[in-house]
Design a protein around this motif. Structure first.
Motif, mmCIF file in Angstrom:
data_model
loop_
_atom_site.group_PDB
_atom_site.id
_atom_site.type_symbol
_atom_site.label_atom_id
_atom_site.label_comp_id
_atom_site.label_asym_id
_atom_site.label_seq_id
_atom_site.Cartn_x
_atom_site.Cartn_y
_atom_site.Cartn_z
ATOM 1 N N THR A 1 8.218 -6.066 -3.410
ATOM 2 C CA THR A 1 8.003 -6.286 -4.909
ATOM 3 C C THR A 1 7.382 -7.701 -5.230
ATOM 4 O O THR A 1 6.826 -8.496 -4.206
ATOM 5 C CB THR A 1 9.397 -6.326 -5.565
ATOM 6 N N ASP B 1 9.558 -10.015 -3.902
ATOM 7 C CA ASP B 1 9.414 -10.630 -2.341
ATOM 8 C C ASP B 1 8.093 -11.360 -1.865
ATOM 9 O O ASP B 1 8.388 -12.121 -1.269
ATOM 10 C CB ASP B 1 8.768 -9.367 -1.593
ATOM 11 N N TYR C 1 18.719 -1.363 -1.957
ATOM 12 C CA TYR C 1 17.828 -1.370 -3.547
ATOM 13 C C TYR C 1 17.823 -2.526 -4.214
ATOM 14 O O TYR C 1 16.951 -2.923 -5.285
ATOM 15 C CB TYR C 1 17.777 0.387 -3.663
ATOM 16 N N ARG D 1 15.307 -7.368 -3.286
ATOM 17 C CA ARG D 1 14.523 -6.972 -2.976
ATOM 18 C C ARG D 1 13.419 -8.310 -3.493
ATOM 19 O O ARG D 1 12.391 -8.233 -4.619
ATOM 20 C CB ARG D 1 14.034 -6.433 -4.309
#
Length: 598
Positions: free
Chosen positions: A136, A139, A162, A167
């Motif tokens: 992401t 990230d 998730y 994330r």
């Protein structure tokens, strides 16, 4: 990649600390080591005091607001002066597109990749979860030293690995599911005085959702400014997604203007409240001195079928499916003063929400992953050369568990739209996409078909993209499964489904290690311990199966199973033998009692 000053400071501190420890053990060279320690400590302190001048990023995504629900875009009732003013002072994209539903749109936004690559093509049913292998935007920015935060809607998975805290988001203040009052959300929530999850704990708010989220975000920005740290702040509102609730102040304002008290009044009040909060954010950035060094992106997440337009682009209001521009076109505006002031105004180049991630990374001076489908919009923001006018954009959202070739697909290229692989429209001369020109332009059809074929053939096998919830991971010893994420069977999604003893489905799970696991099966969530109204509860994982009798008034059923490490389907069943009814547990809390290995 741009290195983080924080990382450099840690290295300095580590060197100094190691030398100091050596000095304590060896008096013969204590004086020189202590001298080195003091020099490095002074260097470290002076480095920390230097501000990090990399741009801050504020990304605001409004849920379910149509392109036409802005006064500048023709809405005849709502007034959005602050968003309108931003559009004039920023670069405003007038040919900007997104997948037509929440989770696929957010997947494209935060990965820069087509949502089908991540196994996301609906908002429920196990295919609204961002695959664990995807990287992401958060990230990357977190790795590069940015403080990262999300406020509001996530809708890309609630369990390990998730949830947003896994994330890339360091600060998490969210509601559950795709809208307040959905199965994943805190029981009984609406837009007023809602309960949110704040860094793993439930907290009660006071006020309207949009006000609360913008206030929390502004507080975060202020804290990061004090720390002299660059930040990425993602404000993702549940407004103006249903359920709609009237905002007290903006409702009064609308009524005072003579707006009719109708079923749309709550929606209008939420839109005007969004505008108020965008204004509050922009005022804060200016007064705090952060405006010049902050990239602000404001967009909506889907087209909402031209809701709010004086007239539907096709000439009449109709639902033609998910392949046409009224489902995809969204508003988007970007402001980074040093770059966009000289190029402010409308830009009609073909772009999309998939371009947001590469644009942010480009402006922040960071290397982009080489697997992105999106393109950096920096050349369009700055007025520089380098934009690809030949780019093609694919929007596909099957809106089902099973992806199918060409289902609900548009391939966009300049003025052309290839719909479902069969129909071709020229939106320059036919804005409403009424006249199919496929037979007249076979070359265009062939070219756009080849573009889509390359994309479709590049997708990973669908079975490999089913997201498994990990049980017994050290990072999340207990997880809560909910029925929105059943990947087979029914697909309940609002809390109203809990009152029905009808739905059944299965989760895909991965057992992290051999051991004994505890399962807590519920019909209603823990915060609403209502009776299950069943006589027995059963759980099946792979070849393991267990059933226990329960009291008709029990609110939970506890079972333990010995499991082997591996990937399985998890199925639960409540049985009401009096009325001969079977259905699944809508919530399951899972935790290891003991584990032998991982």
């Amino acid at each position: 990649m741009v290195s983080s000053k924080k990382s450099d400071n840690k290295k300095v501190s580590l060197i100094a600390g190691n030398n100091f420890r050596k000095a304590c053990l060896n008096p013969g060279w204590r004086r020189s080591a202590i001298h080195m320690f003091m020099v490095l400590l002074l260097f470290s302190c002076s480095t920390r005091q230097e501000p990090d001048d990399r741009p801050n990023v504020v990304l605001v995504l409004i849920d379910n607001q149509s392109y036409f629900e802005l006064s500048r875009n023709g809405h005849q009732i709502v007034k959005t002066p602050r968003i309108d003013r931003l559009a004039e002072k920023a670069v405003n994209f007038t040919n900007f597109h997104a997948p037509p539903f929440c989770s696929p749109s957010r997947t494209a936004l935060l990965t820069g990749r087509y949502a089908l690559r991540a196994g996301v093509h609906n908002t429920v049913g196990g295919v609204s979860i961002l695959h664990k292998d995807e990287t992401t935007l958060a990230d990357i920015l977190k790795k590069e030293g940015y403080s990262t935060a999300i406020f509001g809607k996530w809708h890309l998975g609630a369990t390990y690995p998730y949830a947003p805290k896994f994330r890339g988001f360091g600060e998490v203040f969210i509601h559950g599911g795709g809208g307040v009052s959905q199965l994943e959300d805190y029981y009984g929530n609406n837009h007023i005085n809602a309960t949110y999850e704040h860094n793993g704990k439930y907290v009660k708010s006071t006020g309207f959702s949009t006000d609360v989220l913008f206030d929390e975000a502004i507080k975060f920005m202020g804290d990061k400014q004090m720390d002299q740290e660059p930040f990425f702040c993602f404000i993702s509102t549940p407004a103006v997604h249903f359920p709609t609730n009237r905002h007290p102040e903006t409702t009064k304002r609308l009524l005072d203007r003579g707006v009719e008290d109708s079923k749309y009044l709550a929606l209008y009040s939420m839109i005007e409240n969004v505008d108020d909060n965008v204004g509050k954010l922009l005022d804060y950035l200016e007064k705090s001195g952060m405006k010049e060094n902050t990239l602000v992106i404001l967009a909506s997440d889907q087209g909402v079928n031209d809701r709010g337009a004086v007239m539907h682009r096709s000439g009449k209001f109709q639902n033609r499916g998910l392949s046409f521009d009224e489902k995809h076109q969204v508003y988007c505006m970007m402001q980074y003063p040093s770059m966009t002031d000289k190029n402010a105004g409308d830009i009609d180049k073909l772009a999309g929400i998939i371009d947001v991630m590469p644009t942010i990374l480009d402006i922040c001076g960071m290397q982009q992953p080489d697997n992105l489908d999106g393109k950096s919009l920096k050349p369009l923001l700055s007025g520089a050369t380098g934009w690809d006018d030949e780019r093609k954009l694919i929007v596909q959202c099957p809106r089902s568990r099973i992806r199918k070739k060409w289902e609900n697909t548009a391939v966009k290229y300049k003025k052309w739209r290839l719909v479902d692989g069969k129909e071709l429209y020229n939106i320059e001369n036919d804005y409403g996409q009424q006249t199919d020109l496929a037979a007249s332009y076979p070359g265009i059809v062939k070219d756009l078909t080849e573009t889509y074929e390359l994309f479709w053939n590049s997708l990973a096998p669908a079975e490999t993209l089913i997201s498994a919830h990990i049980l017994g991971a050290a990072e999340a010893p207990e997880i809560r499964l909910n029925g929105m994420d059943w990947y087979a069977g029914d697909a309940p999604w609002t809390q109203g489904a809990l009152d029905n003893k009808t739905s059944q489905g299965k989760w895909r799970v991965e057992v992290a290690g051999d051991g004994n696991y505890r399962f807590e099966l519920r019909r209603y969530p823990r915060e609403a311990p209502k009776p299950i109204e069943a006589n027995s509860a059963m759980i099946e994982i792979g070849d393991e199966k267990k059933e226990v009798a329960i009291d008709i008034n029990a609110s939970e059923a506890i079972l333990e199973l010995d499991l082997k490490k591996g990937t399985y389907d998890l199925v639960t069943t409540f049985k009401d033998t009096v009325h001969q009814i079977d259905w699944g547990a809508y919530y399951v809390h899972v935790s290891p009692v003991n584990q032998n290995s991982q």
